[in-house]
Design an enzyme around this catalytic site. Structure first.
Site, PDB file in Angstrom:
ATOM      1  N   HIS A 276       0.952  -1.234  -0.011  1.00 47.34           N
ATOM      2  CA  HIS A 276      -0.019  -0.076  -0.201  1.00 47.34           C
ATOM      3  C   HIS A 276       0.853   1.139  -0.104  1.00 47.34           C
ATOM      4  O   HIS A 276       2.092   1.340   0.709  1.00 47.34           O
ATOM      5  CB  HIS A 276      -1.016   0.007   1.217  1.00 47.34           C
ATOM      6  CG  HIS A 276      -1.827   1.061   1.135  1.00 47.34           C
ATOM      7  ND1 HIS A 276      -2.685   1.545   0.372  1.00 47.34           N
ATOM      8  CD2 HIS A 276      -2.314   2.152   2.179  1.00 47.34           C
ATOM      9  CE1 HIS A 276      -3.461   2.211   0.566  1.00 47.34           C
ATOM     10  NE2 HIS A 276      -3.138   2.839   1.914  1.00 47.34           N
ATOM     11  N   ASN A 300      -3.355   9.085   4.289  1.00 44.56           N
ATOM     12  CA  ASN A 300      -3.915   8.032   3.528  1.00 44.56           C
ATOM     13  C   ASN A 300      -4.813   8.620   2.312  1.00 44.56           C
ATOM     14  O   ASN A 300      -5.010   9.779   2.125  1.00 44.56           O
ATOM     15  CB  ASN A 300      -4.479   6.774   4.338  1.00 44.56           C
ATOM     16  CG  ASN A 300      -4.630   5.476   3.679  1.00 44.56           C
ATOM     17  OD1 ASN A 300      -4.281   5.270   2.707  1.00 44.56           O
ATOM     18  ND2 ASN A 300      -5.258   4.491   4.671  1.00 44.56           N
TER      19      ASN A 300
END
Length: 333
Positions: A276, A300
């Site tokens: 990620h 994020n």
């Protein structure tokens, strides 16, 4: 087709014959489903409810243990509550390491002093939190985040850049729609292309479509890009001296999926299992400076409802926790 595939995976992960549901959670389930606009067919609802209940009870247990001092962060139910961890990782991450030419290496030995606290949001380097949706495109959001910061540093203007431009135009030899990609390849594309469109002119949709880039809508350029040595000390110096930095982490765990607040430390996190891409926008301490309370401030791309309004504090100076320093990079503009 994607929904059918994930339902098949779900049936393999859960005893689909007749999952036993907890009627005491009816109210919470219905409130959660309404809040997030969830609708299922009859067969799928029992399976999704079973997944949600398992996640709900896991979160509840973790938070009780937090109150007992066993953890430094809390978890909460969120929009991902009806996803198994396998589904979540496949749909919501998006970092895939690929071959790249030799690049410049950050010379961290040139910087002897760095501040104890950094938060580039306070200086205008960081755009609002974005949302990649159910698309493994985190690499694109990480790349635009560091490029947005460097363009602000150069021009004094903070302009949100287009992730969709990257998804649509980079070519199947580099990435494949929502199946993952690599930030350095994104920087290489912008360099070769001579620019990257603004988010306003080329808004985010998700799965790649026909390339619609027009040079007159470009708001960024890249001359080259830099790899940071895979040490936390080097990353700290880069964050302090350069600005927001693109990194990759291991986000494979339930604890990451349902992170709420506090300093994230997951014993099962790996330094090399990176899946990620995110953006380091600072670092600091919670409370007084001491061992165990330092963190990386990380942006994020799952919207503001996840974590701390879209951010997470990942444990810093804990042997490169979750691999946060393993593959760090930024563009030169």
């Amino acid at each position: 087709m994607i929904a059918v595939l994930f339902l098949a995976i779900l049936c393999l992960e859960i005893d689909s014959t007749a999952p036993t549901l907890d009627p005491s959670l009816d109210v919470q389930w219905n409130e959660w489903r309404t809040k997030h606009g969830k609708a299922y067919n009859v067969n799928e609802e029992r399976l999704r409810r079973a997944v949600w209940e398992k996640n709900f009870k896991m979160i509840e247990l973790h938070n009780w243990e937090y109150l007992e001092g066993k953890h430094d962060f809390t978890m909460t139910m969120n929009a991902f509550g009806d996803l198994t961890n396998t589904e979540f990782v496949k749909m919501m991450t998006g970092f895939r390491r690929q071959k790249i030419k030799r690049m410049h290496v950050f010379q961290d030995h040139q910087f002897l002093y760095v501040p104890k606290y950094v938060d580039w949001r306070m200086l205008g380097y960081v755009t609002p939190v974005k949302n990649q949706g159910y698309c493994a495109s985190s690499w694109a959001f990480s790349a635009t985040g560091s490029l947005e910061g460097q363009m602000f540093k150069k021009t004094g203007r903070l302009v949100p850049l287009s992730e969709q431009n990257l998804l649509d135009c980079m070519g199947s030899n580099v990435t494949h729609d929502c199946s993952g990609g690599f930030m350095q390849n994104a920087f290489q594309y912008v360099k070769d292309n001579g620019g990257l469109a603004t988010e306003e002119s080329y808004p985010y949709i998700g799965p790649g479509r026909k390339c619609r880039y027009h040079a007159e809508n470009s708001a960024a350029n890249v001359r080259d890009f830099v790899q940071i040595p895979g040490r936390e000390e080097a990353l700290m110096k880069a964050v302090a001296k350069v600005g927001p930095i693109s990194v990759a982490v291991d986000a494979s765990h339930d604890s990451f999926q349902f992170y709420d607040s506090g300093i994230y430390y997951e014993p099962q996190c790996k330094r090399v299992h990176l899946n990620h891409a995110v953006l380091v926008v600072g670092y600091g301490f919670e409370g007084e400076e001491s061992d165990g309370n330092s963190y990386w401030l990380v942006k994020n791309s799952w919207g503001e409802e996840w974590g701390m309004k879209g951010y997470i504090k990942i444990a810093k100076d804990w042997n490169n926790h979750c691999g946060i320093a393993t593959l760090a990079t930024y563009p030169i503009v």
